[in-house]
Design a protein around this motif. Structure first.
Motif, PDB file in Angstrom:
ATOM      1  N   TYR A 159     -41.372  43.104  19.473  1.00 23.50           N
ATOM      2  CA  TYR A 159     -41.164  44.242  17.709  1.00 23.50           C
ATOM      3  C   TYR A 159     -40.601  42.788  16.540  1.00 23.50           C
ATOM      4  O   TYR A 159     -39.843  41.709  17.785  1.00 23.50           O
ATOM      5  CB  TYR A 159     -39.949  45.300  18.334  1.00 23.50           C
ATOM      6  CG  TYR A 159     -41.174  45.748  18.526  1.00 23.50           C
ATOM      7  CD1 TYR A 159     -41.469  46.865  17.793  1.00 23.50           C
ATOM      8  CD2 TYR A 159     -41.384  46.240  19.965  1.00 23.50           C
ATOM      9  CE1 TYR A 159     -42.462  48.206  18.628  1.00 23.50           C
ATOM     10  CE2 TYR A 159     -41.255  46.756  20.581  1.00 23.50           C
ATOM     11  CZ  TYR A 159     -42.253  47.543  20.532  1.00 23.50           C
ATOM     12  OH  TYR A 159     -43.298  48.763  20.903  1.00 23.50           O
TER      13      TYR A 159
ATOM     14  N   ASN B 126     -51.579  49.407  15.763  1.00 22.22           N
ATOM     15  CA  ASN B 126     -50.168  47.930  16.066  1.00 22.22           C
ATOM     16  C   ASN B 126     -50.066  48.004  17.083  1.00 22.22           C
ATOM     17  O   ASN B 126     -49.675  45.928  17.394  1.00 22.22           O
ATOM     18  CB  ASN B 126     -49.360  49.626  16.084  1.00 22.22           C
ATOM     19  CG  ASN B 126     -48.563  49.473  14.749  1.00 22.22           C
ATOM     20  OD1 ASN B 126     -49.591  49.186  13.611  1.00 22.22           O
ATOM     21  ND2 ASN B 126     -48.135  51.000  14.901  1.00 22.22           N
TER      22      ASN B 126
ATOM     23  N   ARG C 132     -49.861  43.256  17.422  1.00 23.39           N
ATOM     24  CA  ARG C 132     -48.569  42.229  17.518  1.00 23.39           C
ATOM     25  C   ARG C 132     -49.128  41.664  19.229  1.00 23.39           C
ATOM     26  O   ARG C 132     -48.073  40.333  18.210  1.00 23.39           O
ATOM     27  CB  ARG C 132     -48.027  43.676  18.530  1.00 23.39           C
ATOM     28  CG  ARG C 132     -46.640  44.364  18.114  1.00 23.39           C
ATOM     29  CD  ARG C 132     -45.369  45.047  18.858  1.00 23.39           C
ATOM     30  NE  ARG C 132     -46.203  45.435  19.904  1.00 23.39           N
ATOM     31  CZ  ARG C 132     -46.579  47.547  19.657  1.00 23.39           C
ATOM     32  NH1 ARG C 132     -46.068  47.587  18.360  1.00 23.39           N
ATOM     33  NH2 ARG C 132     -46.625  47.851  19.949  1.00 23.39           N
TER      34      ARG C 132
ATOM     35  N   GLU D 215     -38.547  49.932  22.775  1.00 21.16           N
ATOM     36  CA  GLU D 215     -39.672  49.798  21.374  1.00 21.16           C
ATOM     37  C   GLU D 215     -38.668  49.097  20.114  1.00 21.16           C
ATOM     38  O   GLU D 215     -37.475  48.026  20.852  1.00 21.16           O
ATOM     39  CB  GLU D 215     -39.977  50.492  20.635  1.00 21.16           C
ATOM     40  CG  GLU D 215     -40.838  51.579  22.141  1.00 21.16           C
ATOM     41  CD  GLU D 215     -41.547  53.458  21.375  1.00 21.16           C
ATOM     42  OE1 GLU D 215     -40.946  54.102  21.718  1.00 21.16           O
ATOM     43  OE2 GLU D 215     -41.782  53.321  20.111  1.00 21.16           O
ATOM     44  N   SER D 216     -38.232  49.720  19.337  1.00 18.42           N
ATOM     45  CA  SER D 216     -37.381  48.501  18.514  1.00 18.42           C
ATOM     46  C   SER D 216     -36.396  49.049  19.131  1.00 18.42           C
ATOM     47  O   SER D 216     -35.846  49.557  19.736  1.00 18.42           O
ATOM     48  CB  SER D 216     -38.113  49.235  17.200  1.00 18.42           C
ATOM     49  OG  SER D 216     -37.169  50.265  17.223  1.00 18.42           O
TER      50      SER D 216
END
Ligand SMILES: Cc1cc2nc3c(=O)[nH]c(=O)nc-3n(C[C@H](O)[C@H](O)[C@H](O)COP(=O)(O)OP(=O)(O)OC[C@H]3O[C@@H](n4cnc5c(N)ncnc54)[C@H](O)[C@@H]3O)c2cc1C
Length: 283
Positions: free
Chosen positions: A167, A258, A262, A114-115
């Motif tokens: 991200y 979400n 993206r 993820e981030s």
């Protein structure tokens, strides 16, 4: 109203549906064309323990059904679905539960990345357990640290899924232009051919895929290719029919916003978004 139109137009192309049965049905369709599925139950950044427990239960049911029904599929879990935003302890406890159950059902487990703030947490958890060979980790080529991470992991025997990265990250930690990200992807991929026996090239970038196929004529590694459901389905089918090992990432669940955002952002400009909507993705 606007959300309903958005869901119908876009999310429906990328997401199997709200439930496990929807994901299994899409996986079976891909399996018939020689393609494996990578299931992802939508949801991220969970901070409520009940929601984390719910995600663990859905994955547990999915793993049991995948094993029992002989569907060719792995699962891909977001660390923050397992409580990584709550505490490292919560994350690792759930991580071990999922990996143990998956192992006993013969299901491979991928960890999504993820981030940027999560990278150390995920690598730490993965390294503590990676000897099992039943788990793989995602590495994002847009992060400037990723070459070194991938090299260390590959040398330690990790199974890496290489992606560009989805991200929004700051210039202090990530390449910002598509050209720079692609160049770093190529660099990491070439290193993986030298250092790793088994890895996954997860991209829709045809120049990267062609380069990988060319390199593999020399290195003869166990290379898997993976794409997202609804982006290049016919291409995935044609690759599988040429004998490549191909998987398609199949998200399902109700938390589609979400994920869809993206994908729209990646498509970038309107012409590609329209092309993506109009193009026939049926398999
Ligand atoms: C199996 C898999 C797992 C992934 N897991 C993660 C993860 O754990 N963490 C993470 O950060 N990211 C993950 N990603 C997403 C990834 O980081 C990229 O955001 C995504 O794959 C788009 O990049 P690309 O490599 O296809 O290259 P791009 O340069 O973005 O795209 C190459 C070409 O593919 C086509 N294309 C790409 N996206 C779209 C689209 N949405 N609609 C229409 N056409 C499109 C276009 O023709 C484009 O020119 C994953 C991707 C895949 C395939």
């Amino acid at each position: 109203m606007a959300l309903a139109v958005f869901e119908r137009l876009f999310a429906g192309r990328w997401i199997a549906g709200p439930g496990i049965e929807d994901a299994m049905a899409v996986a079976r369709r891909f399996n018939k064309r020689g393609i494996s599925a990578i299931f992802n139950y939508l949801g991220e950044d969970l901070r409520d323990r009940r929601m984390v427990d719910d995600a663990v239960s859905v994955y547990s049911e999915l793993i049991r059904r995948t094993g029992r029904e002989g569907v060719r599929a792995s699962i891909s879990v977001k660390p923050t679905q397992l409580g990584a935003s709550i505490s490292y302890r919560t994350f690792v406890k759930n991580y071990n539960r999922i990996v143990k159950l998956a192992k006993s059902n013969g299901v491979f487990v991928w960890f999504d990345m993820e981030s940027h703030g999560m990278v150390d947490t995920v690598i730490r958890a993965y390294r503590s357990d990676m000897k099992s060979k039943d788990t793989g980790i995602c590495i994002q080529a847009y992060l400037t640290r990723s070459y070194d991470d991938a090299l260390r992991l590959a040398r330690a025997g990790a199974i890496i899924r290489l992606v560009k990265g989805a991200y929004k990250e700051s210039p202090d930690v990530a390449y910002q232009s598509r050209e720079a990200v692609t160049a770093n992807y190529m660099k990491i991929m070439e290193m993986l051919f030298r250092e790793s026996r088994h890895f996954m090239i997860a991209t829709h970038d045809l120049a990267i895929i062609e380069r990988a196929r060319k390199l593999n004529r020399r290195y003869k590694r166990n290379v898997e290719y993976a794409m997202l459901n609804g982006i290049r389905n016919p291409y995935a089918v044609s690759m599988a029919s040429r004998g490549e090992s191909v998987s398609v990432y199949v998200p399902f669940g109700r938390a589609w916003l979400n994920y869809s955002y993206r994908r729209l952002k990646e498509a970038g400009h309107l012409s590609l978004i329209l092309k993506s909507v109009l193009e026939n993705q049926a398999i």
